[in-house]
Scaffold this motif. Structure first.
Motif, PDB file in Angstrom:
ATOM      1  N   ILE A   2      -5.205   3.485  22.692  1.00  0.00           N
ATOM      2  CA  ILE A   2      -5.563   4.394  23.775  1.00  0.00           C
ATOM      3  C   ILE A   2      -7.073   4.549  23.913  1.00  0.00           C
ATOM      4  CG2 ILE A   2      -5.422   6.512  22.382  1.00  0.00           C
ATOM      5  CD1 ILE A   2      -4.116   7.807  24.934  1.00  0.00           C
ATOM      6  N   SER A   3      -7.799   4.560  22.824  1.00  0.00           N
ATOM      7  CA  SER A   3      -9.236   4.778  22.898  1.00  0.00           C
ATOM      8  C   SER A   3      -9.954   3.581  23.510  1.00  0.00           C
ATOM      9  CB  SER A   3      -9.791   5.087  21.506  1.00  0.00           C
ATOM     10  OG  SER A   3      -9.205   6.265  20.999  1.00  0.00           O
TER      11      SER A   3
ATOM     12  N   THR B 108      -8.610   1.514  25.491  1.00  0.00           N
ATOM     13  CA  THR B 108      -8.160   1.416  26.878  1.00  0.00           C
ATOM     14  C   THR B 108      -8.886   2.409  27.775  1.00  0.00           C
ATOM     15  OG1 THR B 108      -6.001   0.644  26.122  1.00  0.00           O
ATOM     16  CG2 THR B 108      -6.123   1.470  28.375  1.00  0.00           C
ATOM     17  N   VAL B 109      -9.105   3.620  27.290  1.00  0.00           N
ATOM     18  CA  VAL B 109      -9.856   4.606  28.073  1.00  0.00           C
ATOM     19  C   VAL B 109     -11.260   4.086  28.360  1.00  0.00           C
ATOM     20  CG1 VAL B 109     -10.929   6.893  27.987  1.00  0.00           C
ATOM     21  CG2 VAL B 109      -8.534   6.609  27.333  1.00  0.00           C
ATOM     22  N   LYS B 110     -11.917   3.533  27.352  1.00  0.00           N
ATOM     23  CA  LYS B 110     -13.273   3.026  27.554  1.00  0.00           C
ATOM     24  C   LYS B 110     -13.293   1.823  28.492  1.00  0.00           C
ATOM     25  CE  LYS B 110     -15.270   4.670  23.203  1.00  0.00           C
ATOM     26  NZ  LYS B 110     -15.828   4.293  21.892  1.00  0.00           N
TER      27      LYS B 110
ATOM     28  N   TYR C 209     -11.120   1.033  30.860  1.00  0.00           N
ATOM     29  CA  TYR C 209     -10.825   1.508  32.218  1.00  0.00           C
ATOM     30  C   TYR C 209     -12.064   2.152  32.824  1.00  0.00           C
ATOM     31  CZ  TYR C 209      -8.580   4.197  35.978  1.00  0.00           C
ATOM     32  OH  TYR C 209      -8.241   4.736  37.201  1.00  0.00           O
TER      33      TYR C 209
ATOM     34  N   ARG D 132      -3.964   2.744  33.604  1.00  0.00           N
ATOM     35  CA  ARG D 132      -3.875   4.197  33.787  1.00  0.00           C
ATOM     36  C   ARG D 132      -2.485   4.705  33.415  1.00  0.00           C
ATOM     37  NH1 ARG D 132      -5.754   4.183  38.525  1.00  0.00           N
ATOM     38  NH2 ARG D 132      -3.865   4.388  39.780  1.00  0.00           N
TER      39      ARG D 132
ATOM     40  N   ILE E  23      -2.087   4.768  29.650  1.00  0.00           N
ATOM     41  CA  ILE E  23      -2.817   5.880  29.037  1.00  0.00           C
ATOM     42  C   ILE E  23      -2.046   7.187  29.204  1.00  0.00           C
ATOM     43  CG2 ILE E  23      -4.901   7.309  29.231  1.00  0.00           C
ATOM     44  CD1 ILE E  23      -6.378   4.680  30.036  1.00  0.00           C
TER      45      ILE E  23
ATOM     46  N   ALA F  50      -6.058  10.709  28.202  1.00  0.00           N
ATOM     47  CA  ALA F  50      -7.346  10.491  27.549  1.00  0.00           C
ATOM     48  C   ALA F  50      -7.682  11.590  26.554  1.00  0.00           C
ATOM     49  CB  ALA F  50      -8.446  10.377  28.600  1.00  0.00           C
TER      50      ALA F  50
ATOM     51  N   SER G  39      -7.449  10.489  22.959  1.00  0.00           N
ATOM     52  CA  SER G  39      -8.302   9.420  22.441  1.00  0.00           C
ATOM     53  C   SER G  39      -9.093   9.913  21.239  1.00  0.00           C
ATOM     54  CB  SER G  39      -9.234   8.905  23.537  1.00  0.00           C
ATOM     55  OG  SER G  39     -10.001   9.957  24.089  1.00  0.00           O
TER      56      SER G  39
ATOM     57  N   THR H 241     -14.531   8.201  21.433  1.00  0.00           N
ATOM     58  CA  THR H 241     -14.253   8.108  22.864  1.00  0.00           C
ATOM     59  C   THR H 241     -14.504   9.450  23.535  1.00  0.00           C
ATOM     60  OG1 THR H 241     -12.594   6.410  22.419  1.00  0.00           O
ATOM     61  CG2 THR H 241     -12.516   7.476  24.577  1.00  0.00           C
TER      62      THR H 241
ATOM     63  N   LEU I 264      -7.287  10.094  34.219  1.00  0.00           N
ATOM     64  CA  LEU I 264      -6.737   9.634  32.954  1.00  0.00           C
ATOM     65  C   LEU I 264      -6.219  10.769  32.075  1.00  0.00           C
ATOM     66  CD1 LEU I 264      -9.317   6.870  31.892  1.00  0.00           C
ATOM     67  CD2 LEU I 264      -7.198   6.629  33.214  1.00  0.00           C
TER      68      LEU I 264
END
Length: 651
Positions: A92-93, A95-97, A99, A118, A121, A127, A130, A134, A202
């Motif tokens: 997840i971390s 992926t957040v960054k 995105y 999205r 996540i 988010a 995360s 992050t 997110l």
């Protein structure tokens, strides 16, 4: 399979041809000044962070960002997010960054790849779930309040070594990342963000309504205790005396600037990027020499090829040169070796390059626990004098001793002295520090990655035992015996050893078996026999070995869906080290390596082969698949033509 049938299957000269091809290919990759350096690749996190750094500063290179975007889109996983290594699970971390970075680059949030990311996540909690680093990145852009970040007052910089929360009780990488981060947390800057990019979509819960950003799961009762302390400190920290606060910031800046070099603070991306943001926050102009140097160090990490760009976490020239040199030396040894004047000239050039980089006049952070010890190590990178690396030093020392023990005598002896002085009290060696093992610190809220420390590990300790045993000084035997006792205690129930810095149990087992051999542990010792049984049990039907980085996360050790040249080399080197050269397992491993080589004398593999922090940050050394197979094939040939069949070296 007997050696005769093996030879018949491959052809009489197959091994020699594979060695000659690989030796030539690796030789072509040597730089004119004598050193080797290969790409060092991580996951999506660092390229994404670099994109966001340019937006934080409003120093956007549009062409570079587009090429980073190509890279990020290519490595997106089938699960919609970004993994931490090839074929890894959703993270997840990361992926957040990724995105956030792609949106900053200009990707349409409604594009298919963005919608998939999205959705993935949000499906996993948003988010807000995360990790700490992050959430810090999000706080710098105003996407979450600074309350989303654990309490880390800059006043920590004032604590003495004996204080529990002192930065001196943390690892080198933690220290260098945290020092500028504490200044950022104290000043709470906000990114310029010229394109006004936000990622509120997110979050499952709007950040302003999140009641508890630090909610576990906790790894021990320590985690719950530290969560309570975090809650207690939040209303207190803003009211600490201003004079103390400013003094702490000054101490942090002094710490940082004392350690700045052309390689950047600590020569690792997170610390380097934090310094760049810190200078901007403090109002230091971009053309100030300190800011220029810090920025250039980041630019030197970029890799561009095939229309893509990614940012390396750091560079690995000393490590690559040491390992490449050992491979070239092994190929050049033995009755059928190629110890030509050209090869030895190339190796002497590598030795000269390495000698120039030995750290002899800087007492780095390691000296906090060994103030009377003289420097004598090597760093991993081109320049990182405060943080020499025990593992690199042992490898370089072994190479220099093999090339020319007389010419390199002074460098070897200084390395020997430093390695002996860096032994921890339990007999093992950490990578950068001594007795850096205050385990409770790994449970503070800031350390949700669980990698705040640098305790002794089997792989690094094995390399030190190998180096000292190769030198053969009788007075070093007590140090070696203490190291052997540590290694014996670290063996896993299945017979393997955990590899902290390489993937993973195959790497650790290779490292230790080589050390046991050169240290004189009998090949019929019970721990050796258990390790051999385990290695042979995880060999694949095609003759090779492979291991998934998921073994750091509880997957079966020593297994992967395919065989890999790097891990096949480690496994066969391990078995040959303990007298198993003429077994079917090793012969099949040699067949795999010879047949997997391409027409240019090189090997190919995509999976990651090392780790920065287990479960958080993994690495792919692009050089491993070239120099380790060459070492293994050459060792096999050399043992077959020697009278004793005994491996002389602990590598």
């Amino acid at each position: 399979m007997s050696e005769t049938s093996f030879r018949q299957k491959l052809g009489a000269t197959a091994i020699e041809q594979a060695i000659e091809g690989s030796h030539a290919a690796l030789g072509r990759r040597q730089n004119d000044d004598g050193h080797w350096v290969f790409e060092l690749e991580a996951d999506a996190t660092i390229p994404a962070e670099y994109v966001l750094l340019e937006h934080f500063l409003d120093r956007i290179d549009a062409d570079r960002q587009q090429k980073i975007g190509v890279y990020l889109r290519r490595i997106q996983g089938d699960h919609g997010g970004w993994p931490l290594y090839q074929d890894g699970g959703f993270d997840i971390s990361a992926t957040v960054k990724a995105y956030f970075a792609l949106k900053a680059i200009g990707d349409d949030p409604e594009a298919l790849h963005m919608r998939r990311a999205r959705a993935a996540i949000l499906q996993r909690g948003g988010a807000e779930r995360s990790n700490v680093f992050t959430r810090i990145q999000l706080a710098l852009f105003g996407e979450v309040p600074w309350d989303a970040v654990p309490v880390m007052p800059v006043e920590l910089m004032l604590l003495p070594r004996k204080a529990f929360f002192s930065v001196w009780n943390m690892s080198y990488w933690s220290r260098t990342v945290i020092a500028p981060l504490l200044v950022l947390s104290a000043r709470k800057p906000k990114a310029i963000n010229p394109q006004n990019v936000h990622v509120q979509e997110l979050f499952k819960t709007p950040p302003a309504h999140v009641k508890d950003w630090i909610r576990g799961p906790y790894r021990s009762i320590w985690g719950r205790a530290f969560k309570g302390l975090d809650t207690l400190l939040r209303p207190i920290v803003p009211h600490l005396p201003k004079v103390t606060h400013e003094k702490a910031i000054a101490v942090a800046i002094s710490f940082i600037e004392e350690r700045l070099s052309a390689g950047g603070l600590g020569a690792i991306y997170p610390a380097m990027a934090n310094v760049v943001m810190m200078y901007r926050t403090l109002g230091v102009p971009d053309d100030d020499p300190r800011a220029v140097q810090a920025w250039q160090a980041l630019q030197d990490l970029m890799v561009e090829k095939d229309g893509e760009i990614y940012c390396q976490p750091c560079v690995s020239p000393v490590w690559d040169t040491g390992l490449s040199g050992l491979a070239m030396m092994e190929a050049a040894s033995g009755p059928k070796g190629t110890k030509t004047p050209e090869t030895m000239k190339a190796l002497r050039k590598a030795a000269a390059w390495l000698r120039e980089r030995q750290i002899l006049d800087v007492k780095g952070d390691w000296a906090i626990n060994a103030p009377s010890l003289r420097p004598g190590g090597w760093a991993f990178q081109y320049e990182n004098d405060y943080y020499p690396d025990v593992d690199d030093t042992a490898v370089v020392g072994m190479l220099l001793q093999r090339i020319d023990p007389e010419e390199n005598h002074e460098a070897i002896e200084r390395a020997r002295e430093w390695i002996i002085g860096m032994q921890s009290s339990n007999g093992g060696w950490g990578a950068f520090d001594i007795d850096n093992d205050l385990e409770a610190l790994n449970h503070i809220p800031f350390s949700d990655h669980g990698a705040l420390l640098d305790p002794p590990t089997a792989d690094v300790s094995a390399r030190c035992v190998s180096f000292l045993s190769q030198l053969g000084h009788p007075e070093d035997r007590p140090v070696i015996e203490k190291g052997l006792a540590y290694l014996r205690a670290e063996q896993e129930k299945n017979g393997s050893w955990f590899g902290r810095w390489g993937t993973n149990y195959i790497y650790g087992t290779w490292s230790v078996l080589c050390a046991l051999n050169i240290a004189g542990v009998p090949h019929d010792d019970a721990m050796v026999k258990r390790a051999v049984r385990w290695l042979e049990s995880v060999q694949n039907p095609d003759g090779g070995w492979g291991e998934d980085c998921a073994s750091y996360e509880g997957a079966e050790p020593g297994r992967y869906k395919e065989s890999l040249p790097t891990q096949t080399a480690w496994a066969t080197l391990a078995l040959m080290a303990v007298g198993r050269r003429d077994t079917e397992a090793v012969e099949k491993g040699m067949a795999y390596l010879a047949q997997a080589q391409d027409e240019h004398g090189e090997w190919h593999e995509e999976p990651y082969n090392a780790v920065g922090f287990p479960k958080v940050f993994y690495l792919r050394y692009h050089g491993y698949k070239q120099f380790f197979p060459l070492t293994a094939l050459s060792r096999y040939r050399n043992l077959g033509t020697s009278n004793s069949g005994h491996v002389e070296y602990g590598f």
